[in-house]
Design a protein around this motif. Structure first.
Motif, mmCIF file in Angstrom:
data_model
loop_
_atom_site.group_PDB
_atom_site.id
_atom_site.type_symbol
_atom_site.label_atom_id
_atom_site.label_comp_id
_atom_site.label_asym_id
_atom_site.label_seq_id
_atom_site.Cartn_x
_atom_site.Cartn_y
_atom_site.Cartn_z
ATOM 1 N N ASP A 101 -6.150 18.243 5.091
ATOM 2 C CA ASP A 101 -5.757 17.581 3.773
ATOM 3 C C ASP A 101 -5.070 16.376 4.206
ATOM 4 N N ALA A 102 -4.476 16.221 5.352
ATOM 5 C CA ALA A 102 -3.889 14.988 5.992
ATOM 6 C C ALA A 102 -4.946 14.058 6.210
ATOM 7 N N VAL A 103 -6.199 14.334 6.601
ATOM 8 C CA VAL A 103 -7.398 13.528 6.968
ATOM 9 C C VAL A 103 -7.660 12.548 5.437
ATOM 10 N N ALA A 104 -7.599 13.735 4.348
ATOM 11 C CA ALA A 104 -8.116 12.969 3.288
ATOM 12 C C ALA A 104 -7.399 11.800 2.843
ATOM 13 N N LEU A 105 -5.828 12.153 2.645
ATOM 14 C CA LEU A 105 -4.685 11.268 2.347
ATOM 15 C C LEU A 105 -4.578 10.182 3.295
ATOM 16 N N TYR A 106 -4.864 10.382 4.428
ATOM 17 C CA TYR A 106 -4.945 9.234 5.641
ATOM 18 C C TYR A 106 -5.842 8.176 5.194
ATOM 19 N N LEU A 107 -7.147 8.669 4.978
ATOM 20 C CA LEU A 107 -8.355 7.829 4.621
ATOM 21 C C LEU A 107 -8.239 7.046 3.602
ATOM 22 N N ASN A 108 -7.509 7.896 2.356
ATOM 23 C CA ASN A 108 -7.128 7.010 1.175
ATOM 24 C C ASN A 108 -6.271 5.954 1.485
ATOM 25 N N PHE A 109 -5.346 6.212 2.104
ATOM 26 C CA PHE A 109 -4.337 5.244 2.390
ATOM 27 C C PHE A 109 -4.732 3.767 3.152
ATOM 28 N N VAL A 110 -5.623 4.219 4.334
ATOM 29 C CA VAL A 110 -6.306 3.031 5.170
ATOM 30 C C VAL A 110 -7.266 2.211 4.317
ATOM 31 N N ASN A 111 -8.090 2.922 3.662
ATOM 32 C CA ASN A 111 -9.101 2.309 2.895
ATOM 33 C C ASN A 111 -8.501 1.382 1.896
ATOM 34 N N LEU A 166 1.090 6.936 -6.709
ATOM 35 C CA LEU A 166 -0.045 7.592 -6.913
ATOM 36 C C LEU A 166 0.100 8.770 -6.648
ATOM 37 N N SER A 167 0.440 9.337 -5.279
ATOM 38 C CA SER A 167 0.743 10.677 -4.903
ATOM 39 C C SER A 167 1.768 11.722 -5.633
ATOM 40 N N LEU A 168 2.699 10.706 -5.874
ATOM 41 C CA LEU A 168 3.737 11.334 -6.877
ATOM 42 C C LEU A 168 3.169 11.887 -8.380
ATOM 43 N N TYR A 169 2.238 10.765 -8.887
ATOM 44 C CA TYR A 169 1.766 11.146 -10.092
ATOM 45 C C TYR A 169 0.937 12.223 -9.888
ATOM 46 N N GLY A 170 0.091 12.294 -8.921
ATOM 47 C CA GLY A 170 -0.844 13.394 -8.786
ATOM 48 C C GLY A 170 -0.257 14.859 -8.505
ATOM 49 N N TYR A 171 0.845 14.750 -7.941
ATOM 50 C CA TYR A 171 1.812 15.895 -7.867
ATOM 51 C C TYR A 171 2.284 16.567 -9.126
ATOM 52 N N THR A 172 2.937 15.575 -9.980
ATOM 53 C CA THR A 172 3.415 15.858 -10.950
ATOM 54 C C THR A 172 3.003 16.053 -12.398
ATOM 55 N N THR A 173 1.716 15.440 -12.519
ATOM 56 C CA THR A 173 0.987 15.450 -13.632
ATOM 57 C C THR A 173 0.707 16.880 -14.140
ATOM 58 N N LYS A 174 0.666 16.988 -15.562
ATOM 59 C CA LYS A 174 0.238 18.206 -15.880
ATOM 60 C C LYS A 174 -1.411 18.052 -16.365
ATOM 61 N N LEU A 230 -8.608 8.444 -5.936
ATOM 62 C CA LEU A 230 -8.573 9.578 -5.095
ATOM 63 C C LEU A 230 -7.480 9.903 -4.360
ATOM 64 N N THR A 231 -6.483 9.037 -4.450
ATOM 65 C CA THR A 231 -5.055 9.678 -3.879
ATOM 66 C C THR A 231 -4.482 10.437 -4.819
ATOM 67 N N ALA A 232 -4.464 10.207 -6.377
ATOM 68 C CA ALA A 232 -3.922 10.898 -7.152
ATOM 69 C C ALA A 232 -4.513 12.371 -7.334
ATOM 70 N N THR A 240 0.669 -0.989 0.015
ATOM 71 C CA THR A 240 -0.202 0.011 -0.037
ATOM 72 C C THR A 240 0.850 1.217 0.000
ATOM 73 N N ALA A 241 2.040 1.283 0.641
ATOM 74 C CA ALA A 241 2.648 2.434 0.926
ATOM 75 C C ALA A 241 3.389 2.634 -0.344
ATOM 76 N N ALA A 242 3.922 1.702 -1.185
ATOM 77 C CA ALA A 242 4.491 1.867 -2.370
ATOM 78 C C ALA A 242 3.523 2.342 -3.340
ATOM 79 N N ALA A 243 2.219 1.853 -3.347
ATOM 80 C CA ALA A 243 1.331 2.246 -4.255
ATOM 81 C C ALA A 243 1.061 3.427 -3.994
ATOM 82 N N PHE A 244 0.896 3.830 -2.783
ATOM 83 C CA PHE A 244 0.408 5.181 -2.437
ATOM 84 C C PHE A 244 1.305 6.244 -2.924
ATOM 85 N N GLY A 245 2.517 6.079 -2.670
ATOM 86 C CA GLY A 245 3.743 6.906 -2.926
ATOM 87 C C GLY A 245 3.858 7.088 -4.435
#
Length: 242
Positions: A218-228, A134-142, A189-191, A127-132
């Motif tokens: 904002d941390a709550v949103a990412l926390y819930l995405n990760f846990v679910n 996906l979050s990186l994609y959401g941060y960097t994608t145009k 949702l993570t991205a 999960t941590a690898a996938a989340f990382g």
């Protein structure tokens, strides 16, 4: 001509300075969000492990009506944090966040009765690898991901309804389909949330107390995405305690 050249140079220099300041502020803000999220996951994990290691605690909570309090208290705190966001102080909001993740951890303690520790650790790192990623994609994608937000929310509502229905049907196949769709929805949702958080900061440039309060939510949103995502992956790949 020299004056015009100097003016253009001055304008470019000012723009570059502003861009550098915005980038530094954005990195600091995102780091704050991820720190809150990671700390929240740590608190939840510690609470879950401590509770699951005590048969007396598990029996007291999950062998009585307190189980419903533990299940719905995080939802109540989440609603309170959203509705009272502009009315409560920052320390109170932070305190509610720590209470939220602790209670969530308590509700997660039952996974140690269903799955082996090896399964839980393995799926956590998946999960941590996938989340990382996906979050990186959401941060960097145009690419603008805002269009898929409504679609993902509708899918989430559909998943919740399907889970309620399957409580009565107890269909193994339906449970499998729900887990697969759940992983895909929370992956999206993570991205989406990462890009939303980044865009919101760029638009409003939050500072000081406002930035701290926004980082908590904002941390709550990412926390819930990760846990679910973790829970759905655990259902798919966890072998169970045998």
């Amino acid at each position: 001509m020299a004056l015009k050249a100097d003016t253009r140079y001055s304008g470019r220099a000012q723009t570059q300075t502003q861009t550098a300041e915005m980038d530094a502020g954005l990195r600091k803000y995102m780091l704050g969000v991820y720190n809150y999220m990671a700390s929240g996951l740590l608190v939840s994990a510690v609470v879950a492990m401590l509770a699951s290691s005590s048969p007396a605690v598990m029996q007291t909570i999950f062998g009585s009506g307190l189980a419903y309090v533990v299940m719905f208290a995080p939802l109540g705190l989440l609603l309170a944090m959203n509705f009272a966001f502009n009315k409560i102080s920052t320390p109170v909001l932070q305190g509610m966040y720590w209470a939220f993740v602790a209670l969530f951890g308590l509700s997660l303690s039952t996974i140690f009765l269903v799955y082996t520790s090896a399964d839980i650790v393995r799926v956590f790192f998946i999960t941590a690898a996938a989340f990382g990623g996906l979050s990186l994609y959401g941060y960097t994608t145009k690419k603008n991901l805002s269009g898929m937000g409504s679609f993902l929310i509708m899918g989430l509502i559909g998943i919740i309804i399907a889970m309620v229905v399957n409580m009565f049907l107890e269909s193994t196949m339906m449970s499998f389909v729900i887990s697969v769709l759940g992983v895909l929805i929370f992956a999206g949702l993570t991205a989406f949330d990462t890009q939303r958080i980044k865009s919101t900061y760029i638009q409003h440039r939050m500072q000081g107390d406002v930035a701290t309060r926004s980082a908590v939510m904002d941390a709550v949103a990412l926390y819930l995405n990760f846990v679910n995502m973790f829970m759905f992956l655990l259902h798919l790949f966890g072998g169970g305690n045998e």
